[in-house]
Design a protein around this motif. Structure first.
Motif, PDB file in Angstrom:
ATOM      1  N   PRO A  46       0.244 -12.401   0.342  1.00  0.00           N
ATOM      2  CA  PRO A  46       0.636 -11.067   0.832  1.00  0.00           C
ATOM      3  C   PRO A  46       0.126  -9.941  -0.070  1.00  0.00           C
ATOM      4  O   PRO A  46      -0.364  -8.917   0.431  1.00  0.00           O
ATOM      5  N   GLY A  47       0.216 -10.138  -1.363  1.00  0.00           N
ATOM      6  CA  GLY A  47      -0.274  -9.112  -2.285  1.00  0.00           C
ATOM      7  C   GLY A  47      -1.777  -8.971  -2.221  1.00  0.00           C
ATOM      8  O   GLY A  47      -2.323  -7.856  -2.278  1.00  0.00           O
ATOM      9  N   ILE A  48      -2.465 -10.096  -2.097  1.00  0.00           N
ATOM     10  CA  ILE A  48      -3.928 -10.051  -2.022  1.00  0.00           C
ATOM     11  C   ILE A  48      -4.375  -9.378  -0.733  1.00  0.00           C
ATOM     12  O   ILE A  48      -5.320  -8.581  -0.725  1.00  0.00           O
ATOM     13  N   LEU A  49      -3.694  -9.666   0.362  1.00  0.00           N
ATOM     14  CA  LEU A  49      -4.034  -8.997   1.627  1.00  0.00           C
ATOM     15  C   LEU A  49      -3.884  -7.489   1.503  1.00  0.00           C
ATOM     16  O   LEU A  49      -4.696  -6.728   2.056  1.00  0.00           O
ATOM     17  N   MET A  50      -2.876  -7.038   0.791  1.00  0.00           N
ATOM     18  CA  MET A  50      -2.685  -5.593   0.676  1.00  0.00           C
ATOM     19  C   MET A  50      -3.744  -4.961  -0.221  1.00  0.00           C
ATOM     20  O   MET A  50      -4.208  -3.851   0.040  1.00  0.00           O
ATOM     21  N   SER A  51      -4.155  -5.679  -1.258  1.00  0.00           N
ATOM     22  CA  SER A  51      -5.261  -5.160  -2.079  1.00  0.00           C
ATOM     23  C   SER A  51      -6.532  -5.085  -1.248  1.00  0.00           C
ATOM     24  O   SER A  51      -7.298  -4.122  -1.338  1.00  0.00           O
ATOM     25  N   ALA A  52      -6.761  -6.122  -0.427  1.00  0.00           N
ATOM     26  CA  ALA A  52      -7.965  -6.142   0.407  1.00  0.00           C
ATOM     27  C   ALA A  52      -7.901  -5.055   1.474  1.00  0.00           C
ATOM     28  O   ALA A  52      -8.908  -4.395   1.753  1.00  0.00           O
ATOM     29  N   ALA A  53      -6.741  -4.870   2.077  1.00  0.00           N
ATOM     30  CA  ALA A  53      -6.593  -3.837   3.106  1.00  0.00           C
ATOM     31  C   ALA A  53      -6.831  -2.451   2.513  1.00  0.00           C
ATOM     32  O   ALA A  53      -7.460  -1.590   3.150  1.00  0.00           O
ATOM     33  N   ALA A  54      -6.344  -2.238   1.312  1.00  0.00           N
ATOM     34  CA  ALA A  54      -6.557  -0.939   0.656  1.00  0.00           C
ATOM     35  C   ALA A  54      -8.045  -0.733   0.396  1.00  0.00           C
ATOM     36  O   ALA A  54      -8.585   0.356   0.629  1.00  0.00           O
ATOM     37  N   LEU A  55      -8.719  -1.791  -0.045  1.00  0.00           N
ATOM     38  CA  LEU A  55     -10.165  -1.681  -0.270  1.00  0.00           C
ATOM     39  C   LEU A  55     -10.879  -1.311   1.030  1.00  0.00           C
ATOM     40  O   LEU A  55     -11.692  -0.373   1.052  1.00  0.00           O
ATOM     41  N   MET A  96       0.842  -1.187   0.000  1.00  0.00           N
ATOM     42  CA  MET A  96       0.000   0.000   0.000  1.00  0.00           C
ATOM     43  C   MET A  96       0.881   1.241   0.000  1.00  0.00           C
ATOM     44  O   MET A  96       1.854   1.313   0.754  1.00  0.00           O
ATOM     45  N   ILE A  97       0.552   2.155  -0.865  1.00  0.00           N
ATOM     46  CA  ILE A  97       1.156   3.479  -0.816  1.00  0.00           C
ATOM     47  C   ILE A  97       0.005   4.428  -0.509  1.00  0.00           C
ATOM     48  O   ILE A  97      -0.931   4.557  -1.311  1.00  0.00           O
ATOM     49  N   GLY A  98       0.055   5.004   0.703  1.00  0.00           N
ATOM     50  CA  GLY A  98      -1.147   5.699   1.183  1.00  0.00           C
ATOM     51  C   GLY A  98      -2.241   4.666   1.347  1.00  0.00           C
ATOM     52  O   GLY A  98      -2.028   3.630   1.966  1.00  0.00           O
ATOM     53  N   ASP A  99      -3.398   4.916   0.747  1.00  0.00           N
ATOM     54  CA  ASP A  99      -4.497   3.953   0.879  1.00  0.00           C
ATOM     55  C   ASP A  99      -4.754   3.201  -0.423  1.00  0.00           C
ATOM     56  O   ASP A  99      -5.836   2.653  -0.620  1.00  0.00           O
ATOM     57  N   ARG A 100      -3.746   3.135  -1.275  1.00  0.00           N
ATOM     58  CA  ARG A 100      -3.890   2.447  -2.565  1.00  0.00           C
ATOM     59  C   ARG A 100      -2.973   1.240  -2.636  1.00  0.00           C
ATOM     60  O   ARG A 100      -1.803   1.311  -2.206  1.00  0.00           O
ATOM     61  N   ALA A 101      -3.458   0.144  -3.189  1.00  0.00           N
ATOM     62  CA  ALA A 101      -2.607  -1.016  -3.450  1.00  0.00           C
ATOM     63  C   ALA A 101      -1.847  -0.767  -4.743  1.00  0.00           C
ATOM     64  O   ALA A 101      -2.432  -0.354  -5.755  1.00  0.00           O
ATOM     65  N   VAL A 102      -0.536  -1.001  -4.686  1.00  0.00           N
ATOM     66  CA  VAL A 102       0.339  -0.675  -5.812  1.00  0.00           C
ATOM     67  C   VAL A 102       1.295  -1.841  -6.035  1.00  0.00           C
ATOM     68  O   VAL A 102       1.781  -2.453  -5.075  1.00  0.00           O
ATOM     69  N   THR A 103       1.581  -2.143  -7.282  1.00  0.00           N
ATOM     70  CA  THR A 103       2.580  -3.167  -7.597  1.00  0.00           C
ATOM     71  C   THR A 103       3.969  -2.575  -7.368  1.00  0.00           C
ATOM     72  O   THR A 103       4.350  -1.601  -8.020  1.00  0.00           O
TER      73      THR A 103
END
Ligand code: FES
Ligand code: FES
Length: 156
Positions: free
Chosen positions: A104-113, A51-58
């Protein structure tokens, strides 16, 4: 070598490195955070999401220089074995993983959501995870886990 400063999992961090190196390379190398995974290396699979700020980023195609003065959160900053994040508890409860490489990547996408939308619909979750690949085919259980975490967080 120029120094790039940013907040990493809430801690002020300074890295002396080529600012054109990828954030993933810096996280996994000098910073020793191996939660974000290398998958495709081309911004296509989401295994490296942070996450960068509240966005999931590659992070594999994000240059170090671009995170200067920003907040970067990796899965290590989400929760710990002692204090897991509701998403991590829900993934375990729903057995929403097989090999776990993508998680780990999916968790960060979910956390950003959830940081932007605490009460997502199933369609919202599917859209948020759309760019995260899971070769094990665990997507349906992952969607259930994210909805379960959202419900738990609503009553906490
Ligand atoms: S490793 Fe970054 S998107 Fe695949
Ligand atoms: S759980 Fe194996 S790639 Fe997703």
């Amino acid at each position: 070598m120029p120094s790039v400063r940013f907040r990493l999992n809430g801690v002020e961090t300074s890295v002396d490195a080529d600012p054109d190196r990828s954030l993933l390379d810096i996280l996994r190398g000098p910073l020793g955070l191996t939660g974000p995974h290398f998958g495709c290396g081309a911004g296509e699979c989401g295994a490296c999401n942070v996450m960068i700020g509240d966005r999931a980023v590659t992070s594999c195609d994000t240059p170090l220089w671009s995170v200067a003065d920003k907040d970067v959160t990796t899965v290590e900053g989400l929760g710990s074995a002692e204090r897991p994040h509701p998403l991590q508890r829900a993934f375990i409860a729903e057995q929403a993983m097989q090999c776990g490489y993508c998680v780990p990547g999916i968790l960060m996408s979910a956390a950003a959501l959830l940081s932007r939308n605490p009460s997502p619909s199933s369609a919202d979750v599917k859209q948020a995870l759309d760019r995260n690949l899971c070769r094990c085919g665990s997507h349906n259980r992952m969607v259930r886990a994210v909805l379960r975490a959202a419900n738990e967080m609503a009553v906490e």
